[in-house]
Write a protein that holds these residues in place. Structure first.
Motif, PDB file in Angstrom:
ATOM      1  N   ALA A 130      18.295  51.777   6.899  1.00 49.20           N
ATOM      2  CA  ALA A 130      18.803  53.124   7.492  1.00 49.20           C
ATOM      3  C   ALA A 130      17.647  53.365   8.505  1.00 49.20           C
ATOM      4  O   ALA A 130      16.519  53.782   8.287  1.00 49.20           O
ATOM      5  N   ILE A 131      18.080  53.483  10.051  1.00 52.66           N
ATOM      6  CA  ILE A 131      17.132  53.924  10.930  1.00 52.66           C
ATOM      7  C   ILE A 131      17.956  54.835  11.813  1.00 52.66           C
ATOM      8  O   ILE A 131      19.223  54.863  12.052  1.00 52.66           O
ATOM      9  N   SER A 132      16.948  55.590  12.635  1.00 50.94           N
ATOM     10  CA  SER A 132      17.413  56.491  13.784  1.00 50.94           C
ATOM     11  C   SER A 132      16.496  56.599  14.748  1.00 50.94           C
ATOM     12  O   SER A 132      15.253  56.136  14.424  1.00 50.94           O
ATOM     13  N   ALA A 133      16.843  56.799  15.876  1.00 52.14           N
ATOM     14  CA  ALA A 133      16.108  56.895  17.110  1.00 52.14           C
ATOM     15  C   ALA A 133      16.815  57.741  18.250  1.00 52.14           C
ATOM     16  O   ALA A 133      17.885  57.718  18.269  1.00 52.14           O
ATOM     17  N   ASP A 134      15.898  58.116  19.173  1.00 55.35           N
ATOM     18  CA  ASP A 134      16.598  58.475  20.445  1.00 55.35           C
ATOM     19  C   ASP A 134      16.319  57.705  21.459  1.00 55.35           C
ATOM     20  O   ASP A 134      15.381  57.158  21.643  1.00 55.35           O
TER      21      ASP A 134
END
Length: 210
Positions: A200-204
């Protein structure tokens, strides 16, 4: 170029988005560390934002005749992905030459060729960028002093004819300062991206179109 053979399911490997990556505990990575290749500027692993730029590039597709430059490349997952997926020319740039043995190992594992360049961001001149179409950078804006350096680099890139710049970050304040400056003066936008693989990863993503 000889290739390092990695068996399917081998421990300490990541198989994602069509490429194979090696974790810090892999025997080949440990071998490089024993040979005293010790990166000093955070080039000590695969950074998660790289995967979200890969997804963006897959979404928009990179023409095979483009020249992509991945800045602050580290072990080179993004550069290797682009070379393998799109068959385009890729130059991987880092200020720390000790990352390149890890990049070349990954290039051998994935049977691709990537050009390398040891250079700091401020040394990437308009002349050096003149034949580049796309610049990418994952997790590269982590210090306040990097914000103006990267802003000026992006300005030089656009002046030299670079078509697009994509920089990804998990949410550090220097990155948002950079994004605000770019949105005020350039054709720039920030989009949030998430993925569940390889975890699970998130970034802008800061995307600047010329």
């Amino acid at each position: 170029m000889s290739s390092t053979v990695i068996r399917p399911g081998e421990p300490h490997t990541i198989r994602t988005r069509g490429i194979t990556l090696l974790r810090s505990g892999h025997r080949e990575i440990r071998r490089l560390k024993r040979a005293n290749h010790v990166p000093s500027i955070h080039g000590n692993k695969v950074w998660n934002s790289s995967f979200l730029i890969m997804d963006q590039l897959s979404r928009q597709k990179v023409p095979s005749d483009w020249h992509m430059m991945d800045i602050g490349c580290g072990w080179g997952p993004l550069a290797i992905f682009a070379a393998k997926r799109f068959g385009c020319r890729v130059t991987a740039v880092d200020a720390d030459e000790d990352v390149f043995p890890y990049l070349q190992l990954h290039a051998q594992v994935n049977k691709v060729q990537v050009e390398t360049l040891t250079a700091r961001f401020e040394k990437l001149t308009q002349a050096r960028l003149a034949d580049v179409d796309l610049i990418t950078g994952a997790d590269i804006c982590f210090w306040d002093e990097l914000t103006p350096v990267l802003y000026n680099l992006i300005r030089r890139a656009l002046r030299s004819g670079v078509k697009q710049v994509i920089i990804a970050d998990p949410g550090r304040s220097p990155f948002y300062q950079l994004a605000e400056r770019c949105q005020a003066h350039m054709n720039a936008r920030v989009v949030e991206r998430r993925s569940k693989t390889p975890k699970a990863i998130s970034a802008d993503l800061l995307i600047i179109d010329n």
